[in-house]
Design a protein around this motif. Structure first.
Motif, mmCIF file in Angstrom:
data_model
loop_
_atom_site.group_PDB
_atom_site.id
_atom_site.type_symbol
_atom_site.label_atom_id
_atom_site.label_comp_id
_atom_site.label_asym_id
_atom_site.label_seq_id
_atom_site.Cartn_x
_atom_site.Cartn_y
_atom_site.Cartn_z
ATOM 1 N N ARG A 1 0.825 -1.214 0.000
ATOM 2 C CA ARG A 1 0.000 0.000 0.000
ATOM 3 C C ARG A 1 0.863 1.270 0.000
ATOM 4 N N SER A 2 2.107 1.161 0.447
ATOM 5 C CA SER A 2 2.986 2.333 0.518
ATOM 6 C C SER A 2 3.587 2.694 -0.840
ATOM 7 N N ILE A 3 3.323 1.874 -1.881
ATOM 8 C CA ILE A 3 3.881 2.134 -3.212
ATOM 9 C C ILE A 3 2.909 3.010 -3.988
ATOM 10 N N LEU B 1 1.509 1.761 -7.409
ATOM 11 C CA LEU B 1 0.506 0.699 -7.342
ATOM 12 C C LEU B 1 -0.876 1.284 -7.102
ATOM 13 N N GLN B 2 -0.950 2.264 -6.204
ATOM 14 C CA GLN B 2 -2.243 2.876 -5.930
ATOM 15 C C GLN B 2 -2.816 3.545 -7.181
ATOM 16 N N THR B 3 -1.959 4.189 -7.955
ATOM 17 C CA THR B 3 -2.407 4.823 -9.197
ATOM 18 C C THR B 3 -2.905 3.779 -10.187
ATOM 19 N N PRO C 1 15.248 -1.081 -9.873
ATOM 20 C CA PRO C 1 13.841 -0.734 -10.105
ATOM 21 C C PRO C 1 13.466 0.543 -9.340
ATOM 22 N N THR C 2 12.311 1.084 -9.664
ATOM 23 C CA THR C 2 11.823 2.257 -8.936
ATOM 24 C C THR C 2 11.605 1.914 -7.470
ATOM 25 N N ASN C 3 11.056 0.739 -7.211
ATOM 26 C CA ASN C 3 10.822 0.264 -5.847
ATOM 27 C C ASN C 3 11.608 -1.032 -5.657
ATOM 28 N N LEU C 4 12.616 -0.974 -4.805
ATOM 29 C CA LEU C 4 13.483 -2.133 -4.585
ATOM 30 C C LEU C 4 12.985 -2.961 -3.401
ATOM 31 N N THR C 5 12.727 -4.235 -3.645
ATOM 32 C CA THR C 5 12.302 -5.167 -2.605
ATOM 33 C C THR C 5 13.506 -5.949 -2.112
#
Length: 326
Positions: free
Chosen positions: A124-126, A129-131, A308-312
Motif C-alpha cells: 500500500r505504501s507504493i 501501485l495505488q495509481t 527498479p523504482t521500488n526495490l524489494t
C-alpha cells in the motif's frame, strides 16, 4: 631494528589486511589504527585478544602478537542512534496491529494472518501501485467467479485488492480484510493450510505472500498500457558472471536476468543490510564444466545492472550453504 608487524582485523564480515602494530606502544595506539580503517570509535570498540579484550593500557609483550595474526573487532561505525522520545511499547500476539489515522487503517487480525497484513501494508505504501489500481478495469468478458482460467482469476484477485485499499482509505476504524483473505486462499491454496498444532489456519511466509500477490497483479495486466506495472516499477536487472575455479582457461559466462527482489542473507556475522546483500551476490556454486566434462566449482559474481523504482529486499535468516551442505 623495528618491532612493527603487519596484522589483519575482521570486522562485520570483512577482513582488513596490512595494519601496522607497534608492540612497544599501548593498546590505544592500535585502536586508533583500527578506527582509521573501520570508522568504529575507540570508545565503542572491542578488539578481541588472547585472554580477553584489548585495553587502552594493554602491554603487548604479555599478549604476544604475531606477524599476520587476525584480530576480531566488534563495534558499530558512526554515531549511535538516539533513543526514542517516548518509550517503545511492544504489542504481543500473532497479528500485526497498528493505530488508525487518516492515512493508515488497522486491519483486523483473523488468526495467523500477520504475514498477509504486513504484505498488504507494505504494498500500500507504493504510490505507483495505488495509481494503477485506481484506473484498473478488468475486461468486461471476464467471469465474476473463480475458474480454471488463471488470467481471469488474477483479474478478480487484483480487483479485490483494489477494493480493499479503497475501503481502508474511507475509514479510520479497523477494517477486516475478509473478502481479500478469502480470495487469497482460493487463488493460492497454500495459504488455506490448517495448523497442525490445533484449530485454525497455519502461519505462512510473508515473502511467499508478497510474491503471489505481485505475480497475480502482473498476470492481470495491471498497468499494461504503460508497459506493465510490475516490469516498470518493481523489476530490475541482474548481471551474473560465472568463472570456473578449477579451469582458469575456461571462458567466463555472463548472463542478464530480470529480478523482482534482492536477498539479504543473515548470519552471525551480518551487522548491516548491505553486507548481507553482498554475501548473496558473491557465492560458490557447483555445476557441470564443459571444458572438464564433470562437476566443478564456480565463482558466481552478480551485480545489479538496473535498479527498479521500488526495490524489494528479502531478509533471509535461513539459506542453503553449499560449503557445508545445510
Amino acid at each position: 631494528r623495528s618491532l612493527n608487524m603487519k596484522v589483519s582485523i575482521k570486522h562485520s564480515g570483512k577482513v582488513y589486511d596490512d595494519l601496522e602494530l607497534d608492540p612497544t606502544k599501548p593498546g590505544s595506539v592500535f585502536k586508533q589504527t583500527v578506527y582509521e580503517k573501520t570508522g568504529v570509535p575507540p570508545d565503542r570498540m572491542k578488539v578481541m585478544i588472547k585472554g580477553g579484550m584489548l585495553k587502552d593500557d594493554t602491554d603487548w609483550s604479555k599478549v604476544g602478537p604475531k606477524e599476520g595474526q587476525v584480530f576480531t573487532v566488534i563495534g558499530a561505525a558512526g554515531e549511535l542512534p538516539k533513543p526514542p522520545s517516548t518509550p517503545v511499547t511492544f504489542l504481543e500476539g500473532g497479528c500485526l496491529p497498528r493505530w488508525a489515522s487518516t492515512d493508515e487503517v488497522l486491519k483486523v487480525c483473523l488468526g495467523n494472518t500477520c504475514y498477509m497484513n504486513a504484505t498488504v501494508q507494505a504494498l500500500r505504501s507504493i504510490p505507483e501501485l495505488q495509481t494503477a489500481l485506481s484506473t484498473y478495469a478488468p475486461s468486461t468478458n471476464q467471469p465474476s467467479q473463480l475458474s480454471q482460467n488463471s488470467e481471469a482469476n488474477a483479474n478478480i484477485f487484483s480487483g479485490r485488492i483494489g477494493t480493499l485499499y479503497q475501503g481502508m482509505s474511507k475509514t479510520t476504524e479497523p477494517f477486516p480484510p475478509l473478502l481479500f483473505l478469502q480470495i487469497l486462499r482460493q487463488v493460492n491454496p497454500q495459504f488455506a493450510e490448517r495448523s497442525r498444532a490445533g484449530a485454525g489456519y497455519a502461519q505462512q511466509d510473508a515473502d511467499e505472500c508478497w510474491s503471489q500477490i505481485v505475480t497475480s497483479m502482473s498476470n492481470a495486466g495491471l498497468g499494461r498500457d504503460e508497459g506493465g506495472w510490475t516490469d516498470r516499477y518493481m523489476a530490475g536487472q541482474m548481471e551474473t558472471t560465472l568463472k570456473c575455479d578449477e579451469a582458469p582457461d575456461e571462458p567466463p559466462t555472463t548472463t542478464k536476468e530480470k529480478i523482482l527482489k534482492l536477498q539479504c542473507n543473515i548470519d552471525s556475522n551480518t551487522n548491516y543490510m548491505h553486507a548481507g546483500i553482498m554475501q548473496s551476490l558473491d557465492q560458490k556454486i557447483t555445476k557441470n564444466s564443459p571444458s572438464l566434462g564433470r562437476e566443478a566449482t564456480y565463482s558466481q559474481h552478480s551485480r545489479v545492472s538496473r535498479l527498479p523504482t521500488n526495490l524489494t529486499v528479502q531478509m533471509v535468516r535461513f539459506y542453503w550453504r553449499r560449503d557445508i551442505n545445510k
